[in-house]
Structure formats: structure tokens, C-alpha cells
Design an enzyme around this catalytic site. Structure first.
Site, PDB file in Angstrom:
ATOM      1  N   GLU A 367       0.846  -1.199   0.000  1.00 18.30           N
ATOM      2  CA  GLU A 367       0.000   0.000   0.000  1.00 18.30           C
ATOM      3  C   GLU A 367       0.881   1.247   0.000  1.00 18.30           C
ATOM      4  O   GLU A 367       0.635   2.206  -0.733  1.00 18.30           O
ATOM      5  CB  GLU A 367      -0.913   0.014   1.225  1.00 18.30           C
ATOM      6  CG  GLU A 367      -1.779   1.276   1.315  1.00 18.30           C
ATOM      7  CD  GLU A 367      -2.465   1.395   2.662  1.00 18.30           C
ATOM      8  OE1 GLU A 367      -3.384   2.226   2.758  1.00 18.30           O
ATOM      9  OE2 GLU A 367      -2.081   0.676   3.607  1.00 18.30           O
ATOM     10  N   GLN A 368       1.917   1.216   0.825  1.00 17.19           N
ATOM     11  CA  GLN A 368       2.831   2.355   0.902  1.00 17.19           C
ATOM     12  C   GLN A 368       3.552   2.560  -0.421  1.00 17.19           C
ATOM     13  O   GLN A 368       3.743   3.692  -0.877  1.00 17.19           O
ATOM     14  CB  GLN A 368       3.836   2.133   2.042  1.00 17.19           C
ATOM     15  CG  GLN A 368       4.826   3.288   2.205  1.00 17.19           C
ATOM     16  CD  GLN A 368       6.153   2.965   1.592  1.00 17.19           C
ATOM     17  OE1 GLN A 368       6.481   1.791   1.414  1.00 17.19           O
ATOM     18  NE2 GLN A 368       6.903   3.982   1.226  1.00 17.19           N
TER      19      GLN A 368
END
Length: 455
Positions: A367-368
Site C-alpha cells: 500500500e505504501q
């Protein structure tokens, strides 16, 4: 003192001792003055030397004169200068030695030679005034000088006088009380300078813009005037004070703006609502990203802040729309697609960070990686870093996080999650709102409406 059986004679002699000025061969306080007009040859003696048998040496401005040149010629204590020009002005020092009680001493005198050009014309010439305008303050005393030069040896000073506007000065208002004219007199018989003065005890309005003439009553009937006027206003002091004050005000305003920049920006947003955010095609005001473990869970502190505190303040009280993964994503949608779509539709990316001791590592979170790529490279979304716990060491953080922190810093939460700290007017939330897009002051939708829109 000398006395005999019948008389006693007492004689007082004043002796003044002078020290030479620094770097000079004379003292300025003991100069003798000699004035003359420029002519082919002038002569002067060494003042006062009684014994003319001494071997006298001459200096000009403390430099020895060239006795072998044709310019200077000295006999005993008299010096003659040939081919005199204005450059021959200066300080002439004569120096001689003498003996007393078996000891040798030196005695010197210095004469200040002042030269003036001779008047070429035979008729009188007015040196002052010069048909000029003279600024003078109201109420101040004033002395006007009429100075006339003539080559005639027996020039009559009585023919010099003052007038005003072609009238006798005796007819002037305040004559002999406020306006007084002096008697003409010879200022310098050698140069034939004659002077008559016109004195004002105080200058009044009536004296301004009026011509006062100095006249010579002869066959040429020459005259010259001086006109009095009020001085021009002096704005220099005012301008200096104005610009100094302006600079001080600008500096103070810059300091105040730096100190209260956040409050000023938020105030301007409140009185001038922006509609730009409604036209950018974005749906969310911010995408919330926070570290989770491999099971997709977060610490209790992180969960409370992300799922309760942020929605309470930013959504309910400030009318922002937030996307929180796990809360706002559609069930069954591919994770990568959901994250990419949500970030694309978000105006800001809020990254919430906890202490490194929690054991969560962002670099392994896809996600990051998607968020950073989208924010920094593809869409250049503005990023807001939030620390809910003080992080003293960023060495284990991803390079992208370090870069963002270095460029724009972080917003740090301090203390517990109390009700008093959930007000948008506290310092923490002001800093968040400052970095967020302008508030649209729209009522936020509840979770059911949001879910129904997505379904």
C-alpha cells in the site's frame, strides 16, 4: 626690575611658548598674516627679527625654498617672490640660529601669505550681492552686505547705499527699528573694498519676494540685488523616518506572518471559501495510510487515532471526506485496484506514523509503495506526515518518508486522546487543516450513504 637710590623701574614682559602642530614646522595659533594682491613681484620680511645679520633660511609649507632659482630672492630678513601667481599663497617660515651662553638655538617665524587678484576694470565693481535669491527662515535675524571694489585710490564710500524696489531704504516698513542700515566704511584700503550693511533684527512676511538693491551712485550707476524667499520644505527627515518606519513595519509583519501563518491562512479560507477543490475531479480530500502488520491489523493507539479521532475531527467537524482502507473499500474489490483508485481520487495523502518500537515496517507494505509512487511521481499528490508518537530515529524508515520529512517536516500529536484535544481549533488540528485543501463547509455523509454510493 631696575632700581637705584632714587628710582625703581619695573618692566613686565609676556612670554608665550607654542608647540608646533603635528607634522608641521609651525603652530597655527602663532601665525603672522600678510595680505597682498597678485603683481609681478612681492616682498615681505621675517617678522620680527631685529638682528639682520643672521643666516636666515626660508621654507614654504615646511619645504625648503630653492635659493638658486629665479623665483625667490632673499636679502637679510627680506624675501622677494618673482612672477607671482595664486599658487604662491601659503605658509612661509623663516628660520635662524643664534648662540646664548655657549649653546646653539633656533628661532623661527611663520607668515601666512594670502593673495588676491587685482581688479582689472577701472570702474567700481559690486562683489556682493550677485543678483541672487537668498532663502531665509521667518523670524530669524539677517545681515545683507554690499561690497564694492574700486581701483580709484580716493573712491568715495558715500556713494554706496541700499534701496528696495527703486525706493530709498529709509521708506521701508520698520526702518530704524527692525531694518537698520549701517554707515559705509572701507574694509580694505589696499584693495579698495568698501562695504555697507543692511541688517534685519527679524525677517517678516513682507520681506519675502522683494528685491533689495546695492547701488553705486556714479556715472555707471551700477547696482545688484538680493531677493529673500522662504526656504523650501525639507522632506529629508520625514522621508528617512517614513522609510525606516516602513521597513520596520514590513519586518514586523513578516515576523507576525511567520508566527501566525497557519491562523492567517485558515482565517482567509473561512471568509473567502474556495471552490477550486470542487472542480478538480477529486472525490476524497485525503487518503489515510498507516502501518499495519502482516495480518492487516494496527496497534490499538494507531487504530483509535485513524478510525475514531481522524473521522471525528476531519469528517464530522470539518466536513472533509477521508478514505481509510478497510473502512471505505468495497468488499471483494481487488486490493491493488482499490488503493490505486482511491489515491487517484484523493487531494492529499496523510501518512500516520507510530514509534519504530511497535515493530511495523512500511517498506514491506505494498500500500505504501503504491501511494508513494502515485503521490510523488504520477500525480504529485501533496503528502502530510503525522506522528502520533514521537519518533526520534528515522534510520529504518523508507527513503521516500525521509525525503518528505526533510522537505516539509511532520505534524506531531502530543498527549492522550482527550475530548479537549478533539477541537479543530487546537494547534495540532490547525496544522493539519492548513496542509489540507480548503474546507467546503458541506455536511458529511454518514457511513450508510457512503456505502450505498459505492454499492
Amino acid at each position: 626690575m631696575a632700581k637705584n637710590s632714587s628710582n625703581c623701574i619695573q618692566i613686565l614682559v609676556k612670554l608665550e611658548v607654542f608647540k608646533h602642530d603635528d607634522g608641521l614646522c609651525y603652530s597655527s595659533s602663532s601665525l603672522y598674516s600678510f595680505r597682498d594682491v597678485i603683481r609681478p613681484t612681492i616682498s615681505f620680511s621675517c617678522p620680527p627679527f631685529d638682528d639682520k645679520s643672521r643666516d636666515i633660511k626660508w621654507f614654504k609649507d615646511c619645504t625648503p625654498l630653492d635659493s638658486k632659482s629665479n623665483k625667490y630672492f632673499s636679502v637679510e630678513n627680506v624675501l622677494s617672490i618673482n612672477n607671482v601667481t595664486q599658487q604662491d599663497e601659503g605658509k612661509y617660515t623663516c628660520e635662524a640660529s643664534f648662540h646664548y651662553n655657549g649653546a646653539s638655538y633656533t628661532i623661527s617665524r611663520t607668515l601666512n601669505l594670502v593673495l588676491r587678484a587685482p581688479v582689472i576694470t577701472s570702474s567700481p565693481a559690486i562683489i556682493r550681492p550677485t543678483n541672487n535669491i537668498l532663502p531665509v527662515d521667518l523670524g530669524s535675524p539677517l545681515s545683507l552686505v554690499c561690497e564694492v571694489q574700486s581701483k580709484k585710490k580716493f573712491f568715495d564710500v558715500e556713494i554706496i547705499y541700499w534701496t528696495f524696489d527703486n525706493q530709498s531704504i529709509e521708506m521701508y516698513d520698520g526702518f530704524d527699528e527692525r531694518v537698520i542700515t549701517g554707515a559705509p566704511y572701507k574694509k580694505s584700503p589696499v584693495e579698495e573694498l568698501s562695504v555697507v550693511e543692511l541688517n534685519f533684527t527679524e525677517v517678516k512676511e513682507i520681506d519675502y519676494n522683494r528685491k533689495f538693491f546695492c547701488k553705486v551712485d556714479n556715472e555707471a550707476n551700477i547696482k545688484a540685488f538680493v531677493m529673500l524667499k522662504q526656504p523650501d520644505p525639507n522632506f529629508q527627515g520625514f522621508l528617512i523616518a517614513f522609510f525606516v518606519s516602513l521597513v520596520c513595519i514590513v519586518i514586523i509583519l513578516l515576523i507576525l506572518f511567520k508566527m501566525f501563518k497557519v491562523d492567517i491562512v485558515l482565517f482567509c479560507r473561512s471568509i473567502c471559501p474556495s471552490k477550486a477543490s470542487l472542480k478538480d475531479g477529486k472525490f476524497y480530500d485525503a487518503y489515510i495510510m498507516y502501518p499495519k502488520d502482516t495480518k492487516g491489523t494496527s496497534s490499538s493507539t494507531m487504530g483509535v487515532f485513524v478510525l475514531k479521532v481522524l473521522p471525528e475531527v476531519l469528517e464530522r467537524q470539518c466536513s472533509y471526506r477521508l478514505f481509510i482502507f478497510g473502512r471505505d473499500d468495497i468488499p471483494g474489490q481487488a486490493t491493488v485496484d482499490a488503493i490505486d483508485e482511491a489515491i487517484t481520487k484523493s487531494r492529499r495523502l496523510i501518512i500516520v506514523l507510530g514509534n519504530n518500537s511497535s515493530g511495523y515496517r512500511l517498506e514491506n507494505n505494498f500500500e505504501q509503495q503504491i501511494a508513494m509512487y502515485d503521490a510523488l511521481i504520477r500525480h504529485k499528490t501533496k503528502v502530510i506526515l503525522v506522528e502520533i508518537e514521537k519518533i526520534s530515529d528515522y534510520s529504518n524508515m523508507p527513503e521516500s518518508i525521509k525525503y518528505i520529512k526533510q522537505k516539509q517536516g511532520v505534524v506531531r500529536w502530543k498527549g492522550e486522546f482527550t475530548e479537549a484535544k478533539l477541537s479543530p481549533k487546537t494547534k495540532f488540528w490547525k496544522n493539519i487543516r492548513y496542509r489540507m485543501p480548503p474546507e467546503q463547509h458541506q455536511l458529511s455523509k454518514d457511513s450508510n450513504d457512503r456505502m450505498s454510493e459505492k454499492l
